[in-house]
Write an enzyme that holds these catalytic residues in place. Structure first.
Site, PDB file in Angstrom:
ATOM      1  N   ASN A  73       1.263   9.738  -1.260  1.00 11.83           N
ATOM      2  CA  ASN A  73       1.124   9.326   0.151  1.00 11.83           C
ATOM      3  C   ASN A  73       2.370   8.661   0.744  1.00 11.83           C
ATOM      4  O   ASN A  73       2.665   8.857   1.922  1.00 11.83           O
ATOM      5  CB  ASN A  73      -0.129   8.467   0.346  1.00 11.83           C
ATOM      6  CG  ASN A  73      -0.097   7.178  -0.418  1.00 11.83           C
ATOM      7  OD1 ASN A  73       0.539   7.091  -1.460  1.00 11.83           O
ATOM      8  ND2 ASN A  73      -0.755   6.169   0.095  1.00 11.83           N
TER       9      ASN A  73
ATOM     10  N   GLY B 235      -1.840   4.833  -7.651  1.00 13.79           N
ATOM     11  CA  GLY B 235      -2.657   6.030  -7.487  1.00 13.79           C
ATOM     12  C   GLY B 235      -4.118   5.659  -7.429  1.00 13.79           C
ATOM     13  O   GLY B 235      -4.469   4.539  -7.035  1.00 13.79           O
ATOM     14  N   SER B 236      -4.967   6.579  -7.855  1.00 14.25           N
ATOM     15  CA  SER B 236      -6.407   6.359  -7.731  1.00 14.25           C
ATOM     16  C   SER B 236      -6.900   5.379  -8.804  1.00 14.25           C
ATOM     17  O   SER B 236      -6.304   5.251  -9.887  1.00 14.25           O
ATOM     18  CB  SER B 236      -7.130   7.694  -7.889  1.00 14.25           C
ATOM     19  OG  SER B 236      -6.831   8.240  -9.156  1.00 14.25           O
ATOM     20  N   THR B 237      -7.993   4.725  -8.490  1.00 17.11           N
ATOM     21  CA  THR B 237      -8.585   3.777  -9.442  1.00 17.11           C
ATOM     22  C   THR B 237      -9.009   4.517 -10.708  1.00 17.11           C
ATOM     23  O   THR B 237      -8.852   4.008 -11.826  1.00 17.11           O
ATOM     24  CB  THR B 237      -9.768   3.053  -8.769  1.00 17.11           C
ATOM     25  OG1 THR B 237      -9.241   2.302  -7.660  1.00 17.11           O
ATOM     26  CG2 THR B 237     -10.464   2.093  -9.719  1.00 17.11           C
ATOM     27  N   GLU B 238      -9.515   5.733 -10.529  1.00 19.03           N
ATOM     28  CA  GLU B 238      -9.979   6.524 -11.677  1.00 19.03           C
ATOM     29  C   GLU B 238      -8.840   6.755 -12.697  1.00 19.03           C
ATOM     30  O   GLU B 238      -9.003   6.482 -13.893  1.00 19.03           O
ATOM     31  CB  GLU B 238     -10.466   7.860 -11.111  1.00 19.03           C
ATOM     32  CG  GLU B 238     -11.142   8.764 -12.077  1.00 19.03           C
ATOM     33  CD  GLU B 238     -11.272  10.170 -11.464  1.00 19.03           C
ATOM     34  OE1 GLU B 238     -11.114  10.323 -10.230  1.00 19.03           O
ATOM     35  OE2 GLU B 238     -11.517  11.101 -12.242  1.00 19.03           O
TER      36      GLU B 238
ATOM     37  N   GLY C 206      -5.971   5.153 -12.748  1.00 16.55           N
ATOM     38  CA  GLY C 206      -5.447   3.833 -13.136  1.00 16.55           C
ATOM     39  C   GLY C 206      -6.179   3.263 -14.349  1.00 16.55           C
ATOM     40  O   GLY C 206      -5.564   2.665 -15.230  1.00 16.55           O
TER      41      GLY C 206
ATOM     42  N   GLU D 259      -1.499  -0.305  -8.898  1.00 15.40           N
ATOM     43  CA  GLU D 259      -1.755  -0.383  -7.452  1.00 15.40           C
ATOM     44  C   GLU D 259      -2.707   0.759  -7.142  1.00 15.40           C
ATOM     45  O   GLU D 259      -2.311   1.923  -7.180  1.00 15.40           O
ATOM     46  CB  GLU D 259      -0.456  -0.220  -6.654  1.00 15.40           C
ATOM     47  CG  GLU D 259       0.567  -1.319  -6.870  1.00 15.40           C
ATOM     48  CD  GLU D 259       0.184  -2.627  -6.209  1.00 15.40           C
ATOM     49  OE1 GLU D 259      -0.891  -2.722  -5.580  1.00 15.40           O
ATOM     50  OE2 GLU D 259       0.971  -3.593  -6.346  1.00 15.40           O
TER      51      GLU D 259
ATOM     52  N   CYS E 122      -3.306   3.388   1.270  1.00 14.88           N
ATOM     53  CA  CYS E 122      -4.206   2.547   0.472  1.00 14.88           C
ATOM     54  C   CYS E 122      -4.635   1.311   1.248  1.00 14.88           C
ATOM     55  O   CYS E 122      -5.658   0.718   0.947  1.00 14.88           O
ATOM     56  CB  CYS E 122      -3.508   2.152  -0.821  1.00 14.88           C
ATOM     57  SG  CYS E 122      -1.898   1.452  -0.534  1.00 14.88           S
TER      58      CYS E 122
ATOM     59  N   GLU F   1       3.495  -6.310  -6.751  1.00 17.27           N
ATOM     60  CA  GLU F   1       4.835  -5.754  -6.557  1.00 17.27           C
ATOM     61  C   GLU F   1       5.511  -6.537  -5.430  1.00 17.27           C
ATOM     62  O   GLU F   1       4.884  -7.332  -4.740  1.00 17.27           O
ATOM     63  CB  GLU F   1       4.731  -4.276  -6.172  1.00 17.27           C
ATOM     64  CG  GLU F   1       4.127  -3.434  -7.271  1.00 17.27           C
ATOM     65  CD  GLU F   1       4.312  -1.950  -7.023  1.00 17.27           C
ATOM     66  OE1 GLU F   1       3.562  -1.401  -6.198  1.00 17.27           O
ATOM     67  OE2 GLU F   1       5.218  -1.363  -7.642  1.00 17.27           O
TER      68      GLU F   1
HETATM   69  P1  NAD Z   1      -3.778  10.102  -8.446  1.00 15.50           P
HETATM   70  O1  NAD Z   1      -4.376   8.975  -9.226  1.00 15.50           O
HETATM   71  O2  NAD Z   1      -4.467  11.400  -8.484  1.00 15.50           O
HETATM   72  O3  NAD Z   1      -2.281  10.374  -8.922  1.00 15.50           O
HETATM   73  C1  NAD Z   1      -1.291   9.372  -8.930  1.00 15.50           C
HETATM   74  C2  NAD Z   1      -0.192   9.755  -9.915  1.00 15.50           C
HETATM   75  O4  NAD Z   1      -0.729   9.701 -11.238  1.00 15.50           O
HETATM   76  C3  NAD Z   1       0.342  11.174  -9.738  1.00 15.50           C
HETATM   77  O5  NAD Z   1       1.737  11.165  -9.959  1.00 15.50           O
HETATM   78  C4  NAD Z   1      -0.367  11.944 -10.832  1.00 15.50           C
HETATM   79  O6  NAD Z   1       0.351  13.085 -11.270  1.00 15.50           O
HETATM   80  C5  NAD Z   1      -0.427  10.898 -11.934  1.00 15.50           C
HETATM   81  N1  NAD Z   1      -1.448  11.122 -12.959  1.00 15.50           N
HETATM   82  C6  NAD Z   1      -2.550  11.899 -12.874  1.00 15.50           C
HETATM   83  N2  NAD Z   1      -3.222  11.870 -14.048  1.00 15.50           N
HETATM   84  C7  NAD Z   1      -2.543  11.066 -14.879  1.00 15.50           C
HETATM   85  C8  NAD Z   1      -2.752  10.619 -16.216  1.00 15.50           C
HETATM   86  N3  NAD Z   1      -3.802  11.016 -16.929  1.00 15.50           N
HETATM   87  N4  NAD Z   1      -1.854   9.759 -16.759  1.00 15.50           N
HETATM   88  C9  NAD Z   1      -0.791   9.319 -16.040  1.00 15.50           C
HETATM   89  N5  NAD Z   1      -0.542   9.724 -14.781  1.00 15.50           N
HETATM   90  C10 NAD Z   1      -1.403  10.580 -14.193  1.00 15.50           C
HETATM   91  O7  NAD Z   1      -3.614   9.535  -6.973  1.00 15.50           O
HETATM   92  P2  NAD Z   1      -3.112  10.302  -5.666  1.00 15.50           P
HETATM   93  O8  NAD Z   1      -4.208  11.216  -5.242  1.00 15.50           O
HETATM   94  O9  NAD Z   1      -1.747  10.851  -5.889  1.00 15.50           O
HETATM   95  O10 NAD Z   1      -2.964   9.089  -4.631  1.00 15.50           O
HETATM   96  C11 NAD Z   1      -4.020   8.608  -3.874  1.00 15.50           C
HETATM   97  C12 NAD Z   1      -4.560   7.314  -4.447  1.00 15.50           C
HETATM   98  O11 NAD Z   1      -3.505   6.367  -4.613  1.00 15.50           O
HETATM   99  C13 NAD Z   1      -5.547   6.636  -3.515  1.00 15.50           C
HETATM  100  O12 NAD Z   1      -6.659   6.167  -4.248  1.00 15.50           O
HETATM  101  C14 NAD Z   1      -4.778   5.464  -2.950  1.00 15.50           C
HETATM  102  O13 NAD Z   1      -5.556   4.386  -2.506  1.00 15.50           O
HETATM  103  C15 NAD Z   1      -3.902   5.083  -4.096  1.00 15.50           C
HETATM  104  N6  NAD Z   1      -2.738   4.333  -3.631  1.00 15.50           N
HETATM  105  C16 NAD Z   1      -2.664   2.993  -3.872  1.00 15.50           C
HETATM  106  C17 NAD Z   1      -1.588   2.234  -3.410  1.00 15.50           C
HETATM  107  C18 NAD Z   1      -1.488   0.750  -3.658  1.00 15.50           C
HETATM  108  O14 NAD Z   1      -0.403   0.231  -3.523  1.00 15.50           O
HETATM  109  N7  NAD Z   1      -2.552   0.074  -4.040  1.00 15.50           N
HETATM  110  C19 NAD Z   1      -0.576   2.868  -2.704  1.00 15.50           C
HETATM  111  C20 NAD Z   1      -0.667   4.238  -2.468  1.00 15.50           C
HETATM  112  C21 NAD Z   1      -1.750   4.961  -2.943  1.00 15.50           C
END
Ligand code: NAD
Length: 458
Positions: free
Chosen positions: A131, A207-210, A212, A229, A263, A432
């Site tokens: 994003n 990235g996503s909570t799942e 993470g 995050e 986010c 961060e």
């Molecule tokens: P995502 O969790 O699908 O992917 C994030 C990253 O993780 C990608 O680079 C992906 O390739 C990688 N990834 C996927 N599987 C992995 C694994 N098993 N091990 C290690 N890395 C892996 O998230 P997304 O769809 O790219 O982003 C959207 C999400 O990110 C939303 O939930 C959003 O709220 C969150 N987000 C949070 C913040 C924050 O600062 N809190 C900022 C931006 C986005």
């Protein structure tokens, strides 16, 4: 070797194909980063500071190019993309001051002196979402480099171009190529290898909570440091005593910025019941006034969603026949367009409880301050939020009561590089940005030096 075909989300045209790094490629990168890190950490603090300032200067000279990449690859409006490239430069500039300020402590003890050193961790892995690609990458890169680490970055599959370019600009600025490496690839390959590789000493995951949770579980097996995050479902709480016209006029920006793919999006608007009808009257023209269209145009407020699969996910929250309070317009034809959409569902509806990550906002009435706080906190997330009131005591009471890492009163500001950023509850772990970020990329080493008494003197 797998690859991703990158699609311009505003036109659906193929931009280019980016090849993925495999596990052997990651292992090779880690080995090279490890040796580059030793050389980097041996430089004088002032030399590392100068190198980061040089990197910032090269980014500054390429703001237009970086912004254009984000317009094409991510569909961000040009004004936003330029802000993002400028933020990358500013974050580098800010942390360029850190190498000369990581001073440790001198602690009074008996029998000698005691000092602490902030030792770099070694190699740090940064995993970013799609994003805000270059901005989120730099929030990890700059403080980690400033603290003497080498950095490997894995950009999201769909949006690697601006991050790949940043890696090239670092080399142009004089950083040795192995110190900062950008490794495009799959999360399940490159990302997971960052988690399992013993020489990657910390993983910064956004990235996503799942995902993470998976990263944290994998890191636990190796007692590896993590910053997480994650997602959000933030509340924009509008009290009857606020400047209602301003609250309504700014509410679309608080949630529809970056097409809601933020986010920190204030995706739940909570409005005191006594002003609810008036607020909705004021909100409708503000939502209909959001200009959705060509991200390359300076008149555009909101671009397309990032990809077809993401468009389908967002659209699943507003199936045909869903009662919509009102919505703005969006282009038809090629591109992943979705109009800004306002819903007024029940408190238990999944549009109220789940992170949609698109331009869909729910508006709910509340009765009093206690009800507003209860509603705001009724979520597993706790990243951001806004509070609109002209009563200073209420602003402070509610700010302290809402379980969230980043709140703003009478505005929708979330992130400044000079202030800490991160989430409560399942929105994340660690912080961060802000003055302390480099410390999160160090280990504290404590050294006691015995001092012998001078014999024969009183
Ligand atoms: P995502 O969790 O699908 O992917 C994030 C990253 O993780 C990608 O680079 C992906 O390739 C990688 N990834 C996927 N599987 C992995 C694994 N098993 N091990 C290690 N890395 C892996 O998230 P997304 O769809 O790219 O982003 C959207 C999400 O990110 C939303 O939930 C959003 O709220 C969150 N987000 C949070 C913040 C924050 O600062 N809190 C900022 C931006 C986005």
């Amino acid at each position: 070797m797998t690859a991703t075909e990158l699609i311009n989300p505003a036109t659906e045209e193929v931009l280019r194909t980016v090849e993925h790094v495999d596990v052997a490629g990651v292992d090779d990168a880690v080995a090279r980063a490890k040796s580059a890190q030793r050389r980097w950490a041996r430089l004088a603090p002032a030399e590392r500071a100068a190198a980061l300032r040089a990197f910032a200067a090269v980014v500054d000279a390429h703001v237009g190019e970086l912004a254009a990449l984000e317009v094409a690859n991510s569909g961000h409006p040009i004004g936003s993309a330029e802000w993002e490239a400028g933020n990358v430069r500013d974050v580098l500039q800010y942390y360029a001051a850190s190498p000369e300020r990581l001073s440790g402590n001198q602690i009074p003890v008996a029998g000698g002196i005691d000092v602490t050193f902030n030792e770099p961790l070694g190699v740090v892995g940064v995993i970013t979402p799609w994003n805000f690609p270059m901005v989120i990458a730099m929030w990890g890169i700059a403080p980690a480099l400033a603290a003497g680490n080498a950095v490997l970055v894995k950009p999201a599959e769909w949006t690697p171009l601006s991050t790949i370019r940043l890696g090239e600009l670092a080399v142009e600025a004089g950083l040795e190529p192995d110190l900062l490496q950008v490794l495009p690839g799959r999360g399940s390959v490159v990302g997971e290898r960052f988690v399992t590789h013993p020489d990657v000493r910390k993983v910064v995951f956004t990235g996503s909570t799942e995902v993470g949770k998976k990263v944290m579980a994998g890191a636990a097996a190796r007692v590896k440091r993590v910053t997480l995050e994650l997602g959000g479902k933030s509340a924009n709480i509008v009290f009857a005593d606020c400047d209602l016209a301003r609250a309504a006029a700014t509410a679309p920006g608080g949630v529809f910025d970056n097409a809601g793919q933020d986010c920190c999006a204030r995706s739940r608007i909570l409005v005191q019941r006594s002003v609810y009808d008036r607020f909705m009257e004021l909100l409708e023209p503000a939502v209909k006034g959001v200009v959705v269209g060509d991200p390359a145009s300076r008149d555009t407020d909101m671009g397309p969603l990032v990809s077809r699969p993401h468009w389908e996910k967002v659209a699943s929250y507003v199936p045909e026949g869903t009662p919509v309070a009102f919505r703005g317009s969006a282009p038809t034809g090629p591109g992943f367009w979705f109009p800004p959409t306002v819903l007024t569902p029940q408190r238990t509806d999944r549009t109220v409880t789940e992170e949609i990550f698109g331009p869909v906002v729910t508006v709910l009435p509340f009765d009093d301050e206690g009800d507003a706080i209860g509603l705001a906190n009724h979520t597993e997330y706790g990243l951001s939020g806004s509070i609109w009131t002209d009563d200073l005591s209420r602003a402070l009471r509610v700010s302290r009561a809402v379980e969230s890492g980043n709140l703003s009163v009478n505005s929708h500001s979330s992130v400044r590089y000079s202030t800490p950023f991160g989430g409560f509850k399942q929105s994340g772990l660690g912080r961060e940005l802000g003055p302390d970020a480099p410390l999160h990329f160090t280990e504290t080493k404590n050294v006691f030096i015995a001092v012998n008494d001078l014999e024969g003197e009183a």
